[in-house]
Write a protein that holds these residues in place. Sequence first.
Motif, PDB file in Angstrom:
ATOM      1  N   LEU A   1       9.046  -2.362   0.449  1.00  0.00           N
ATOM      2  CA  LEU A   1      10.122  -1.414   0.695  1.00  0.00           C
ATOM      3  C   LEU A   1      11.337  -1.785  -0.147  1.00  0.00           C
ATOM      4  O   LEU A   1      11.679  -2.957  -0.279  1.00  0.00           O
TER       5      LEU A   1
ATOM      6  N   ARG B   1      19.251   0.221   8.906  1.00  0.00           N
ATOM      7  CA  ARG B   1      17.824   0.479   9.112  1.00  0.00           C
ATOM      8  C   ARG B   1      16.993  -0.088   7.973  1.00  0.00           C
ATOM      9  O   ARG B   1      15.874  -0.568   8.180  1.00  0.00           O
TER      10      ARG B   1
ATOM     11  N   LYS C   1      16.455  -3.668   8.668  1.00  0.00           N
ATOM     12  CA  LYS C   1      15.532  -3.835   9.791  1.00  0.00           C
ATOM     13  C   LYS C   1      14.086  -3.595   9.359  1.00  0.00           C
ATOM     14  O   LYS C   1      13.183  -4.338   9.760  1.00  0.00           O
ATOM     15  N   ARG C   2      13.872  -2.578   8.547  1.00  0.00           N
ATOM     16  CA  ARG C   2      12.513  -2.270   8.115  1.00  0.00           C
ATOM     17  C   ARG C   2      11.977  -3.369   7.193  1.00  0.00           C
ATOM     18  O   ARG C   2      10.794  -3.732   7.266  1.00  0.00           O
TER      19      ARG C   2
ATOM     20  N   GLU D   1       8.733  -6.112   7.879  1.00  0.00           N
ATOM     21  CA  GLU D   1       7.603  -6.329   6.970  1.00  0.00           C
ATOM     22  C   GLU D   1       7.681  -7.675   6.258  1.00  0.00           C
ATOM     23  O   GLU D   1       6.762  -8.029   5.520  1.00  0.00           O
TER      24      GLU D   1
ATOM     25  N   MET E   1      13.192   3.803  -0.017  1.00  0.00           N
ATOM     26  CA  MET E   1      13.740   4.408   1.200  1.00  0.00           C
ATOM     27  C   MET E   1      14.917   5.304   0.821  1.00  0.00           C
ATOM     28  O   MET E   1      16.050   4.863   0.702  1.00  0.00           O
TER      29      MET E   1
ATOM     30  N   GLU F   1       9.864   7.325   0.402  1.00  0.00           N
ATOM     31  CA  GLU F   1       9.749   6.841   1.773  1.00  0.00           C
ATOM     32  C   GLU F   1      10.894   7.478   2.570  1.00  0.00           C
ATOM     33  O   GLU F   1      12.062   7.150   2.363  1.00  0.00           O
TER      34      GLU F   1
ATOM     35  N   HIS G   1      13.862   8.371   4.951  1.00  0.00           N
ATOM     36  CA  HIS G   1      14.815   7.414   5.517  1.00  0.00           C
ATOM     37  C   HIS G   1      15.926   8.173   6.251  1.00  0.00           C
ATOM     38  O   HIS G   1      17.098   8.092   5.904  1.00  0.00           O
TER      39      HIS G   1
END
Length: 280
Positions: A118, A144, A147-148, A152, A221, A242, A244
């Motif tokens: 990401l 966010r 966090k994502r 991962e 994202m 991706e 977002h």
Amino acid sequence: MRMFSYIDPTIRARLVAQGRLIRVDSSGAVLAPDAVSERPGAILNVLGPIPLPMDVAGKQETFKWYAFVRHTELAEANRIADALRGRGEQHLFSVLSNNMSVNSVLVMGDLREAENPLVRVHSCCLTGDVFGSMRCECGPQLQRAFKRIEAERCGAVVYMSGHEGRGIGLWAKAITYVLQDAGEDTYQANRSLGLPDDSRDFSDAATMLLHLRGDKPMRLMSNNPKKHQDLRAGGLNHIQAEPHVTGVNAANLRYLNAKRGWGHLLDLDEINPVDDGKKE
């Protein structure tokens, strides 16, 4: 030409010897420490990695921080620093920031070897990222993204410091807010000031991702197709969109509708248009 006239040259030499201070070209390839080019604006000076413990959703995580700046901007700051020192006015060194957009990449994990990490290329937003303004979704998007990536255990956030207000700067952005409160949308307000809808340049972000990752698959994202296009034009041929979407609330719904009308991939019918305002 020295890279930093306002820092002891012996420190620069030590950083270069350690491989912590390098120059890269637009393809992300490392250049000689004092390399010059017919296109000096395409050369980036990169400092890092620097371990940076961070609070991500209440957990301490350590990211690798890389700071980068264009060679042309650093050279101009170098010239001003020399002039100020010659006049005994080192106390005015704060003006150097006016000539340098020092951007950042924050990396978790092995970005180069990851299968499909990401990545977030985030334009700075003082009001959203720092003040917690709900007029936009920038703060929640940034949080966010971290966090994502933390979930991962690998990924990167490229933070572009010179992108305030889609590139118009904080003062002009403040004026556009006044115009928006009088009825204009975010793009109309820019046009009223004779400014572009979006004047951001993502070429340096592409260069840094090429340097740290190479032209390999990444999940970007972002809901902005133009950002994808610009990064591809910069040499990233394997980025994937991706979604977002986050941070939607009553205070920014008109703003988000304007972005959707401009081309952002925001299907507001599928999400709750009014939340409790809490950031993710």
